[in-house]
Design a protein around this motif. Sequence first.
Motif, PDB file in Angstrom:
ATOM      1  N   UNK A 442       1.735 -11.294  -5.258  1.00 61.64           N
ATOM      2  CA  UNK A 442       1.325 -11.249  -3.943  1.00 61.64           C
ATOM      3  C   UNK A 442       1.997  -9.968  -3.485  1.00 61.64           C
ATOM      4  N   UNK A 443       1.319  -9.623  -2.172  1.00 57.81           N
ATOM      5  CA  UNK A 443       1.668  -8.387  -1.479  1.00 57.81           C
ATOM      6  C   UNK A 443       2.912  -8.433  -1.124  1.00 57.81           C
ATOM      7  N   UNK A 444       3.629  -9.414  -0.786  1.00 57.62           N
ATOM      8  CA  UNK A 444       4.945  -9.405  -0.219  1.00 57.62           C
ATOM      9  C   UNK A 444       5.938  -9.753  -1.126  1.00 57.62           C
ATOM     10  N   UNK A 445       5.661  -9.750  -2.445  1.00 60.31           N
ATOM     11  CA  UNK A 445       6.617  -9.746  -3.527  1.00 60.31           C
ATOM     12  C   UNK A 445       6.735  -8.395  -4.317  1.00 60.31           C
ATOM     13  N   UNK A 446       8.014  -8.200  -4.781  1.00 62.51           N
ATOM     14  CA  UNK A 446       8.165  -6.979  -5.406  1.00 62.51           C
ATOM     15  C   UNK A 446       7.226  -7.035  -6.696  1.00 62.51           C
ATOM     16  N   UNK A 447       6.939  -6.027  -7.210  1.00 60.08           N
ATOM     17  CA  UNK A 447       6.064  -6.408  -8.509  1.00 60.08           C
ATOM     18  C   UNK A 447       6.815  -5.847  -9.643  1.00 60.08           C
ATOM     19  N   UNK A 448       6.545  -6.585 -10.968  1.00 59.67           N
ATOM     20  CA  UNK A 448       7.301  -6.169 -12.152  1.00 59.67           C
ATOM     21  C   UNK A 448       6.442  -5.446 -12.860  1.00 59.67           C
ATOM     22  N   UNK A 458      19.413  -5.918 -21.578  1.00 56.90           N
ATOM     23  CA  UNK A 458      18.071  -6.611 -20.869  1.00 56.90           C
ATOM     24  C   UNK A 458      17.866  -5.907 -19.697  1.00 56.90           C
ATOM     25  N   UNK A 459      16.726  -5.587 -19.248  1.00 53.51           N
ATOM     26  CA  UNK A 459      16.455  -4.794 -18.043  1.00 53.51           C
ATOM     27  C   UNK A 459      15.196  -5.326 -17.459  1.00 53.51           C
ATOM     28  N   UNK A 460      14.776  -5.055 -16.186  1.00 56.49           N
ATOM     29  CA  UNK A 460      13.695  -5.267 -15.728  1.00 56.49           C
ATOM     30  C   UNK A 460      13.137  -4.067 -14.980  1.00 56.49           C
ATOM     31  N   UNK A 461      12.044  -3.592 -15.083  1.00 55.16           N
ATOM     32  CA  UNK A 461      11.643  -2.203 -14.394  1.00 55.16           C
ATOM     33  C   UNK A 461      10.694  -2.821 -13.572  1.00 55.16           C
ATOM     34  N   UNK A 462      11.081  -2.553 -12.353  1.00 56.05           N
ATOM     35  CA  UNK A 462      10.505  -2.977 -11.084  1.00 56.05           C
ATOM     36  C   UNK A 462       9.907  -1.862 -10.123  1.00 56.05           C
ATOM     37  N   UNK A 518      15.434  -8.863   0.781  1.00 57.75           N
ATOM     38  CA  UNK A 518      14.283  -8.399   1.490  1.00 57.75           C
ATOM     39  C   UNK A 518      14.319  -6.865   1.346  1.00 57.75           C
ATOM     40  N   UNK A 519      13.319  -6.179   0.518  1.00 59.22           N
ATOM     41  CA  UNK A 519      13.157  -4.857   0.383  1.00 59.22           C
ATOM     42  C   UNK A 519      11.931  -4.277   1.212  1.00 59.22           C
ATOM     43  N   UNK A 520      12.161  -3.167   1.743  1.00 56.67           N
ATOM     44  CA  UNK A 520      11.133  -2.559   2.675  1.00 56.67           C
ATOM     45  C   UNK A 520      10.101  -1.550   1.922  1.00 56.67           C
ATOM     46  N   UNK A 521       9.064  -1.500   2.194  1.00 56.81           N
ATOM     47  CA  UNK A 521       7.989  -0.526   1.658  1.00 56.81           C
ATOM     48  C   UNK A 521       8.372   0.808   2.810  1.00 56.81           C
ATOM     49  N   UNK A 525       6.923  -2.758   5.669  1.00 62.10           N
ATOM     50  CA  UNK A 525       6.508  -3.946   5.048  1.00 62.10           C
ATOM     51  C   UNK A 525       7.410  -4.505   4.327  1.00 62.10           C
ATOM     52  N   UNK A 526       7.702  -5.974   4.226  1.00 63.40           N
ATOM     53  CA  UNK A 526       8.752  -6.473   3.578  1.00 63.40           C
ATOM     54  C   UNK A 526       8.264  -7.224   2.294  1.00 63.40           C
ATOM     55  N   UNK A 527       8.910  -7.135   1.337  1.00 59.03           N
ATOM     56  CA  UNK A 527       8.777  -7.781  -0.068  1.00 59.03           C
ATOM     57  C   UNK A 527       9.968  -8.486  -0.451  1.00 59.03           C
ATOM     58  N   UNK A 528       9.820  -9.646  -0.864  1.00 60.62           N
ATOM     59  CA  UNK A 528      10.853 -10.536  -1.303  1.00 60.62           C
ATOM     60  C   UNK A 528      11.242 -10.072  -2.767  1.00 60.62           C
ATOM     61  N   UNK A 529      12.629 -10.079  -3.189  1.00 60.30           N
ATOM     62  CA  UNK A 529      12.989  -9.548  -4.385  1.00 60.30           C
ATOM     63  C   UNK A 529      13.989 -10.615  -4.937  1.00 60.30           C
TER      64      UNK A 529
END
Length: 610
Positions: A442-448, A458-462, A518-521, A525-529
């Motif tokens: 979704x456009x308002x979710x941070x992409x992995x 263990x790491x996530x590249x976001x 809540x992270x900002x582009x 635009x806000x994205x949930x993380x």
Amino acid sequence: MLSVATNKLTGYIPEGINGLWLPSIQSLYLNDNQFRGLIPRQLSHCMHLIDVVLYKNQFSGNIPAEFGSLRKLKILGLGSNKLTGPVPSSLGNLTELTVLDLEINNLHGVIPYELGYLHRLQYLYLGQNYGLRGEIPSAIFNISSLQILDLTYNKFSGHLPENVGFLLPSLQRLHLGVNHFTGQIPTSLSNCSMLTVVELSQNSFSGPVPTTIGNLPLLQILNLASNRLSGGLEFLSSLTNCKDLEVLLLGNNQFKGSLPIVVGNLSMGLWELRISNCQLDGNIPAGIGNLSNLMNLDLSDIGQNVPTPKYDFWINTELIINGSEMQEISLAANLLSSRIPSTIWMLTNVLLLNFSHNSLDGSVPEEIGNLKLIEKNFVPRAYLCNDNFNETNFLGSGSFGLVYKGRLDDGLLVAVKILNLQSSKASASFDAECEVLSTAKHRNLVKIISTCSSPEVKALILQYMPQGSLEKWLYSHNYYLNLNQRIHIMMDVALALEYLHHHCPIAVVHCDLKPGNILMGENLSARLSDFGISRLLSEDDSCAILTSAPGTIGYMAPEYGQAGKVSTSGDVYSYGILLLETFSRKKPTDEMFAGESSLRRWFLSLFQMQ
């Protein structure tokens, strides 16, 4: 022509852009900026306009109905904004229009029948509005010039016309995913000989897949996942005629029978094949090994009647093992037994390998160290470009980990979240975040972007969000949000929650909604993380019970802390607290809220005083 596209311009469209001051203007390109406010109705006085391209900004409000008077208009691009309201029926007057782009907004209502009058229209984009509904007007299917039809992520319903393939002979891309369509897939669809993409996933299409589907010689992507399709997989035989096929997604349906041997004769260009969560039986064909360019293979949970494949199954897949760029293999939840042959560990590019919930035995060989997901190849690349994750690149902390800014070999800026493995809950947090972000789009979710998992790290590249968190914008003296910006941020968060709760393949409860997550582009635009403590709910579950209280004090719903019960309603409660905080700039844990006082009660008292 006036073009200031692809800059960082802000503010409102000047009132001087109108028919009085620019009577002869033909093209207006303001796209890829940060303009905001309403789209001026005065633009409709520029009667010679041919192109109006305003996409990728922050325009809000309704689409001016007066635009229907721009009879020379050929391109109207308003996508990727924050527009609301219905699609004006007056747009049906624009009979010269070839491109109508209204996607990625917050439009609602039905598609006006008058859009069917646009007989020159080639591209119609209405996807990702989430509020458009109703049946597609029959007149839309009479636009024989239509090449791309995108209605994804809405609430459209009804059947596709049985003769749709004869009505839209020029159709190249059909995107109807994530709606409420029903009925069978029309057999006549095979008459759309120009089709390259057929995307019908996450609807309620039923019945068999037409065996004529393979009559689409240019087909590249076929996505029928998550419907109610039934019958056998005989149509795969016809798909062997599609020599350009690259992606085939059939999972989460009600297919029965066996996986036909001809699956190994599919296009040599096929790089993604997913037929998970069906009701199949029989052997997994060894011919899959012929698909030498396959990167992602998911045959997990394809049925409880799958007999144990012979050991030769693995040996016969040498083309996959030795020659491909395979990155993902999932054969989970079947009845596979015996040992995993060591040849599997030659897949040195694999990032995900899932054989869980089978009956495999034996030991895991030392060759497992050949795998990238074990070598943690991905993280050192970011690590070396990140000067050992020094304080300069420190972005913040999430649940169970620290987040740093990094740059990949291709120059892409990313956020690298490294989990603290000293925490007993870090691994569970990592698994939860991977599970949610791998399925939720979704456009308002941070992409992995990718992951790394090994005993040491263990790491996530976001996706990197350059404007930081909502918490920074609320409480830092160097940043300021006006009322309109706060409203749009909270609308973005609401859309993210609506998707997680109601439109995600499996309902997701975030469990930790707060400004820091809540992270900002770039255009705010806000994205949930931070999905580290999220929970997935099956269709039969309305809530889940946890042994420890999730979330952050002040934002948790009462039932979270008292009974460990998490549900979508709890997320809505947290959203309410977040909403009050965003407009008041007062934390729910502020010292002024002592004893029986709280942010919620304080707001209520203010209303009662009025």
